[in-house]
Design a protein around this motif. Structure first.
Motif, mmCIF file in Angstrom:
data_model
loop_
_atom_site.group_PDB
_atom_site.id
_atom_site.type_symbol
_atom_site.label_atom_id
_atom_site.label_comp_id
_atom_site.label_asym_id
_atom_site.label_seq_id
_atom_site.Cartn_x
_atom_site.Cartn_y
_atom_site.Cartn_z
ATOM 1 N N GLY A 58 11.689 14.794 -11.494
ATOM 2 C CA GLY A 58 11.777 16.125 -10.513
ATOM 3 C C GLY A 58 11.088 16.404 -9.685
ATOM 4 O O GLY A 58 11.243 17.545 -9.462
ATOM 5 N N VAL A 59 10.811 15.583 -8.648
ATOM 6 C CA VAL A 59 10.698 15.654 -7.480
ATOM 7 C C VAL A 59 11.088 14.916 -6.170
ATOM 8 O O VAL A 59 12.228 14.666 -6.593
ATOM 9 N N VAL A 60 11.268 15.232 -5.026
ATOM 10 C CA VAL A 60 11.902 15.032 -3.963
ATOM 11 C C VAL A 60 11.385 13.277 -3.737
ATOM 12 O O VAL A 60 9.980 13.506 -3.196
ATOM 13 N N TYR A 61 12.464 12.529 -3.027
ATOM 14 C CA TYR A 61 11.554 11.591 -2.790
ATOM 15 C C TYR A 61 12.720 11.739 -1.013
ATOM 16 O O TYR A 61 14.277 11.346 -1.330
ATOM 17 N N THR A 62 12.421 11.257 0.103
ATOM 18 C CA THR A 62 13.333 11.600 0.720
ATOM 19 C C THR A 62 13.638 10.564 2.372
ATOM 20 O O THR A 62 11.876 10.525 2.308
ATOM 21 N N THR A 63 14.264 10.290 3.334
ATOM 22 C CA THR A 63 13.752 10.034 4.999
ATOM 23 C C THR A 63 12.942 10.942 5.364
ATOM 24 O O THR A 63 13.490 11.840 4.561
ATOM 25 N N ALA A 64 12.888 10.530 6.482
ATOM 26 C CA ALA A 64 11.810 12.051 7.681
ATOM 27 C C ALA A 64 12.795 11.939 8.566
ATOM 28 O O ALA A 64 13.237 11.351 9.417
ATOM 29 N N VAL A 72 0.762 -1.195 0.030
ATOM 30 C CA VAL A 72 0.445 -0.679 0.487
ATOM 31 C C VAL A 72 0.465 1.101 -0.009
ATOM 32 O O VAL A 72 1.041 2.231 -0.348
ATOM 33 N N GLY A 73 2.002 1.180 1.270
ATOM 34 C CA GLY A 73 2.667 2.765 0.806
ATOM 35 C C GLY A 73 3.838 2.270 -0.201
ATOM 36 O O GLY A 73 3.353 3.476 -0.974
ATOM 37 N N TYR A 74 4.105 2.008 -0.947
ATOM 38 C CA TYR A 74 4.597 2.081 -2.244
ATOM 39 C C TYR A 74 3.754 2.522 -3.106
ATOM 40 O O TYR A 74 3.903 3.430 -4.450
ATOM 41 N N ARG A 75 2.750 2.006 -3.307
ATOM 42 C CA ARG A 75 1.322 2.357 -4.325
ATOM 43 C C ARG A 75 1.423 4.034 -3.749
ATOM 44 O O ARG A 75 0.937 4.662 -5.013
ATOM 45 N N ALA A 76 1.319 4.090 -2.773
ATOM 46 C CA ALA A 76 0.795 5.439 -2.461
ATOM 47 C C ALA A 76 2.031 6.042 -2.734
ATOM 48 O O ALA A 76 1.630 8.182 -3.384
ATOM 49 N N ALA A 77 3.292 5.724 -2.862
ATOM 50 C CA ALA A 77 4.307 6.759 -2.446
ATOM 51 C C ALA A 77 4.406 7.339 -4.409
ATOM 52 O O ALA A 77 4.585 8.111 -5.438
ATOM 53 N N ARG A 78 4.442 6.177 -5.077
ATOM 54 C CA ARG A 78 4.197 5.813 -5.804
ATOM 55 C C ARG A 78 3.514 6.965 -7.525
ATOM 56 O O ARG A 78 3.641 7.481 -8.075
ATOM 57 N N THR A 79 2.683 6.957 -6.916
ATOM 58 C CA THR A 79 1.048 8.251 -7.009
ATOM 59 C C THR A 79 1.231 9.423 -6.717
ATOM 60 O O THR A 79 1.207 9.787 -7.573
ATOM 61 N N ALA A 80 2.294 9.237 -5.761
ATOM 62 C CA ALA A 80 2.527 10.811 -5.201
ATOM 63 C C ALA A 80 4.009 11.211 -6.642
ATOM 64 O O ALA A 80 3.820 12.665 -6.633
ATOM 65 N N LEU A 81 4.400 9.942 -7.147
ATOM 66 C CA LEU A 81 5.543 11.122 -7.221
ATOM 67 C C LEU A 81 5.509 11.553 -8.595
ATOM 68 O O LEU A 81 6.062 11.996 -9.347
ATOM 69 N N THR A 82 4.124 10.569 -9.693
ATOM 70 C CA THR A 82 3.851 10.438 -10.196
ATOM 71 C C THR A 82 2.992 11.324 -11.048
ATOM 72 O O THR A 82 2.960 11.703 -11.828
ATOM 73 N N GLY A 83 2.695 12.401 -9.926
ATOM 74 C CA GLY A 83 1.749 13.306 -10.114
ATOM 75 C C GLY A 83 2.056 14.444 -9.509
ATOM 76 O O GLY A 83 1.607 14.823 -9.344
ATOM 77 N N GLY A 84 3.288 14.516 -9.782
ATOM 78 C CA GLY A 84 4.561 15.773 -9.334
ATOM 79 C C GLY A 84 4.248 16.512 -7.843
ATOM 80 O O GLY A 84 5.017 17.412 -7.939
ATOM 81 N N ARG A 85 4.619 15.294 -7.208
ATOM 82 C CA ARG A 85 4.597 15.285 -5.673
ATOM 83 C C ARG A 85 5.477 15.136 -4.993
ATOM 84 O O ARG A 85 5.341 13.962 -5.494
ATOM 85 N N HIS A 86 6.067 15.752 -3.962
ATOM 86 C CA HIS A 86 7.093 14.870 -3.160
ATOM 87 C C HIS A 86 6.721 13.995 -2.294
ATOM 88 O O HIS A 86 5.061 13.688 -2.138
ATOM 89 N N VAL A 87 7.986 12.659 -1.636
ATOM 90 C CA VAL A 87 7.615 11.683 -1.177
ATOM 91 C C VAL A 87 8.203 11.690 0.701
ATOM 92 O O VAL A 87 9.266 11.709 -0.324
ATOM 93 N N ALA A 88 7.788 12.245 1.227
ATOM 94 C CA ALA A 88 9.025 11.519 3.141
ATOM 95 C C ALA A 88 7.736 10.804 3.286
ATOM 96 O O ALA A 88 7.259 10.172 3.382
ATOM 97 N N MET A 89 9.636 9.254 2.849
ATOM 98 C CA MET A 89 8.733 7.913 3.192
ATOM 99 C C MET A 89 9.616 8.178 5.271
ATOM 100 O O MET A 89 10.598 7.533 5.192
ATOM 101 N N VAL A 90 8.139 7.761 5.900
ATOM 102 C CA VAL A 90 8.329 7.409 7.371
ATOM 103 C C VAL A 90 8.385 5.738 7.327
ATOM 104 O O VAL A 90 8.966 4.979 7.900
#
Length: 472
Positions: free
Chosen positions: A149-155, A111-129
């Motif tokens: 062109g967005v950020v994927y990051t640990t929190a 679930v977390g992977y799909r949520a992050a993937r959707t956010a990134l492909t939609g142009g939103r950043h992701v902070a992965m907890v």
């Protein structure tokens, strides 16, 4: 990325999954105090529980800043227009919402992977907890972020981000780093008056610790003392799957890998860390530079906790400099060869707003912008497991029943090794003997998208890892 969602451009808005969880509460409580970082959407299956949490935190019942349950795009738009925070049960609805950055805290790998993937492909950043998500798919998600062109990051606030940042700081100073790590979740608190040691809510008799509060002298003194301490507290379970998972995430950003697959887990006092994590030739436990590890804090009741904090151990080189620092209270080994630099805290969501600001306003991740699969968080059967067994995952530390977590340098992981949190919730298709590593051929029913992400990240591992610290 959506322009100025849910506020002005100076305001960072976030969506939060797993909004009823412990981390989520700390973040929501903190962002009540940060006018420039605000929740736009909260996602959890327990929407009534989220509303109750809002009441506990003193959020307004109506008007701007209040929570409202919505079930469709129209509800999201209405909540945004009114300055209210939308509460949703369906994670898929986040694709329709307006926000800057997703804070993924479900702890559910698929679930977390799909949520992050959707956010990134939609142009939103992701902070992965969700470290469980990160340990399987973090490398691929970071690559996906770069492509969009967005950020994927640990929190920041969780140990992985805090340790990665401490490592980056120490590396930037040119320090020669030998080992990095964190303390385990709970301290071992020894009471000399009763001869007992307490870990969280469990107390056992361990009178032998009274004679083991100082490291023994001699070339094998450190290791002898550590072995005796471990024996004295053998009744306590000190390791947790969460520790291994967090260090797997750290490995992707630092290139540091475990010395042994179960990690050393020494029982150590904070002031001893520079001696404990010295190279073996100098009396410590480390066989080579570039090690990531976890230790169990041993302390007396009146002593301050390490509080799940993080550390780096470095070679000192100039003895006069570090003797000066020892005199100022810094942790330096008895022989002067090593020093330990540490942060005795991790504040969970209380710290996370710094990551959200950095990602959205500055494009800066709390970690490497190009993480690499340097280590594999795998599982080794702790008992004979039969075909048809479902590998259930549960508890606060997301242990997998019948399977012990192990952390392997990627070069030591056989082809086809199953990452632990891909195998979790899957079903065994054949018997697995006690002591065997789980492989992809052993299980079925895992998420195919998660497997694809793992495979892509694993394939990107370089033939020769790039050195991450200066050579002496």
């Amino acid at each position: 990325m959506n322009a100025e969602p849910h506020g002005t451009r100076e305001t960072v808005t976030y969506a939060l999954t797993g909004a009823r969880g412990g981390f989520a509460r700390t973040l929501l409580a903190q962002t009540r105090l940060t006018a420039d970082v605000q929740p736009a959407v909260l996602c959890d299956l327990d929407t009534e529980g989220v509303l109750a949490l809002g009441t506990e935190l003193g959020l307004p019942a109506e008007g701007p800043g209040s929570l409202t349950v919505v079930t469709d795009r129209a509800g999201l738009d209405a909540a945004r227009a009114a300055g209210r925070t939308a509460v949703v049960a369906d994670v898929a609805l986040l694709a329709e919402a307006s926000y800057d950055i997703l804070v993924e805290a479900t702890g559910n790998p698929a679930v977390g992977y799909r949520a992050a993937r959707t956010a990134l492909t939609g142009g939103r950043h992701v902070a992965m907890v969700s470290k469980e998500v990160d340990s399987v798919s973090g490398v691929e998600l970071a690559a996906l972020a770069a492509r969009h062109g967005v950020v994927y990051t640990t929190a920041t606030g969780d140990q992985p981000a805090n340790l990665i940042q401490l490592f980056t700081w120490a590396s930037g100073l040119g320090l020669d780093i030998v080992a990095i790590g964190k303390s385990s979740e709970y301290d071992l608190v020894y009471d000399p008056e009763t001869g007992t040691v307490t870990q969280l809510d469990q107390t056992v008799h361990a009178p032998a610790l009274g004679g083991l509060l100082k490291l023994a002298d001699g070339p094998d003194g450190v290791r002898t003392t550590l072995a005796a301490r471990a024996e004295a507290v053998t009744a306590l379970k000190r390791s947790a799957a969460a520790d291994y998972c967090e260090m797997a995430v750290v490995a992707t950003s630092t290139g540091f890998t475990p010395d042994v697959e179960a990690m050393h887990y020494p029982v150590a006092r904070t002031a001893e860390l520079a001696d404990v994590y010295a190279l073996r030739e100098h009396g410590g436990v480390v066989t080579r530079p570039g090690v990531v590890d976890v230790f169990s804090v041993l302390r007396l009741p009146e002593e301050a906790s390490f509080a799940g904090g993080v550390f780096v151990v470095v070679r000192t080189h100039d003895s006069i400099t570090w003797e000066t620092l020892r005199q100022k209270g810094h942790v330096v080994s008895r022989d002067g060869r090593y020093a330990c630099l540490y942060l005795p805290y991790h504040l969970m969501g209380v710290e996370t707003p710094t990551t959200l600001r950095d990602a959205v306003l500055r494009g800066i991740p709390a970690g490497s912008p190009t993480p690499t699969q340097h280590a594999v968080l795998a599982g080794r059967a702790t008992q004979d497991l039969t075909a048809g067994t479902v590998l259930t995952m549960g508890g606060h530390h997301h242990e997998v029943t019948g399977v012990a977590p192990v952390l392997l340098p990627v070069a030591d992981a056989p082809t086809g090794t199953a990452p632990l949190y891909l195998a979790a919730h899957a079903t065994l298709v054949r018997d697995v003997a006690a002591g065997a590593l789980l492989t992809l051929d052993d299980v079925s029913g895992y998420d195919p998208d998660l497997l694809a992400a793992w495979t892509a990240g694993r394939a990107a591992y370089p033939a020769t890892p790039v050195p991450t610290t200066p050579t002496p």
